[in-house]
Design a protein around this motif. Structure first.
Motif, PDB file in Angstrom:
ATOM      1  N   ARG A 235     107.179  38.001  73.141  1.00  0.00           N
ATOM      2  CA  ARG A 235     107.282  39.033  74.187  1.00  0.00           C
ATOM      3  C   ARG A 235     107.067  40.434  73.633  1.00  0.00           C
ATOM      4  O   ARG A 235     106.777  41.361  74.384  1.00  0.00           O
TER       5      ARG A 235
ATOM      6  N   ARG B 231      97.405  32.015  80.531  1.00  0.00           N
ATOM      7  CA  ARG B 231      98.054  33.236  81.028  1.00  0.00           C
ATOM      8  C   ARG B 231      99.304  32.889  81.834  1.00  0.00           C
ATOM      9  O   ARG B 231     100.379  33.471  81.615  1.00  0.00           O
ATOM     10  N   ARG B 232      99.173  31.955  82.747  1.00  0.00           N
ATOM     11  CA  ARG B 232     100.313  31.595  83.590  1.00  0.00           C
ATOM     12  C   ARG B 232     101.444  30.996  82.758  1.00  0.00           C
ATOM     13  O   ARG B 232     102.624  31.249  83.031  1.00  0.00           O
TER      14      ARG B 232
ATOM     15  N   GLU C  69     103.064  34.015  80.961  1.00  0.00           N
ATOM     16  CA  GLU C  69     103.806  34.893  81.866  1.00  0.00           C
ATOM     17  C   GLU C  69     105.057  34.206  82.407  1.00  0.00           C
ATOM     18  O   GLU C  69     106.079  34.873  82.644  1.00  0.00           O
TER      19      GLU C  69
ATOM     20  N   LYS D  88     103.970  39.234  78.543  1.00  0.00           N
ATOM     21  CA  LYS D  88     103.026  40.002  79.350  1.00  0.00           C
ATOM     22  C   LYS D  88     101.601  39.820  78.818  1.00  0.00           C
ATOM     23  O   LYS D  88     101.382  39.788  77.607  1.00  0.00           O
ATOM     24  N   VAL D  89     100.654  39.713  79.744  1.00  0.00           N
ATOM     25  CA  VAL D  89      99.261  39.477  79.381  1.00  0.00           C
ATOM     26  C   VAL D  89      98.355  40.425  80.150  1.00  0.00           C
ATOM     27  O   VAL D  89      98.505  40.584  81.374  1.00  0.00           O
TER      28      VAL D  89
END
Length: 293
Positions: free
Chosen positions: A197, A243-244, A247, A252-253
């Motif tokens: 993170r 990405r999902r 997240e 964070k992306v």
């Protein structure tokens, strides 16, 4: 009569260093494992201002490592960064395997450790603090970049993951490489989500990067396992699954889907440079703001 070998004059050594160790350097074998090598871009004004930061650009299956060095050289020059481009050749075990580095381990070879050894060597050569560096990889390098992030988030100040053909999701119900359930058993490292993170992450892929011939896993393939194709059919779909997954874990992306771009790493470099430049600006501002102890 024996004639003693002449000792190179200091000016000769300096000229050699300027030619081979600065700017677009020669290619060096890794001291840790000479099967692997690397080249660099080193700003010519090294030592004349603040110590440079380190950016690692990982090649893909085609091993175009010098082309990434050249592509990022102007970024390195104007942002005071050394650009390090490793080379992990095809078939280092004599079997023609093109993909071993992508999955971090090939028999007794740990590619994450091979890179860290090269990073330490570069830090020693140029008197750098290499506790943290930025990592970019596209295609096969995108495989490497996100799996290195899973294993060593504490070593990165930024990660840019470009168009990997397959992705490892933060899925504790599936084994490596599809998930991370047995990561501890394989690598001796637990996923450190809290550390992830703290790493700025970019994911970048061309919107026209839609060919699937190279990325569809088949049961006869070397890296086949159940769930190998579950993240999606195309590279944009698979990267979006990653990405999902990130997240959902609170990582964070910045997701950059680049219009009209096929599977071409050179055409995403500008987006990666912009991302790294923004992270560098914040990183250096925060360093200046910290009071000296």
């Amino acid at each position: 009569m024996t004639i003693a070998a002449a000792t190179p004059a200091p000016e000769t050594e300096d000229r050699g260093s300027q030619i081979y160790d600065l700017g677009h350097t020669t290619i060096f074998a890794s001291r840790h494992d000479p099967r692997f090598s690397y080249c660099l871009y080193v700003p010519a004004n090294l030592g004349q201002e603040a110590k440079p930061d380190l950016v690692v650009a990982m090649h893909g299956t085609g091993r175009g490592f010098t082309s990434y060095r050249d592509a990022f050289s102007e970024f390195g020059r104007w942002n005071n960064c050394i650009i390090l481009c490793p080379l992990f050749p095809v078939g280092v075990r004599g079997d023609g395997n093109r993909d071993g580095f992508k999955y971090m381990q090939e028999a007794d070879i740990r590619y994450d450790q091979a890179l860290l050894a090269i990073v330490e060597e570069v830090g020693e050569r140029y008197a750098l603090n290499v506790d943290r560096f930025a990592l970019f990889g596209f295609s096969g390098g995108g495989h490497f970049a996100h799996r290195f992030l899973l294993l060593h988030p504490n070593r990165l100040w930024a990660a840019s993951i470009g168009a990997p053909g397959s992705v490892t999701l933060l899925d504790p119900t599936r084994d490596w490489w599809v998930g991370v359930r047995d990561m501890k058993e394989r690598f001796g490292i637990e996923p450190d989500i809290a550390a992830m993170r703290n790493v700025p992450v970019q994911m970048v892929v061309g919107a026209a990067d839609l060919e699937t011939w190279e990325i569809t896993h088949r049961e006869t393939g070397r890296h086949w396992m159940p769930g190998a194709n579950d993240a999606g059919r195309t590279r944009p779909e698979r990267l979006d699954s990653l990405r999902r997954s990130f997240e959902a874990a609170g990582v964070k992306v910045q997701f950059d889907l680049v219009p009209n771009v096929p599977h071409d790493g050179d055409r995403v470099v500008e987006h990666v440079e912009n991302f790294f430049a923004a992270v560098l600006k914040n990183r250096r501002t925060n360093k200046k703001a910290k009071p000296e102890v």
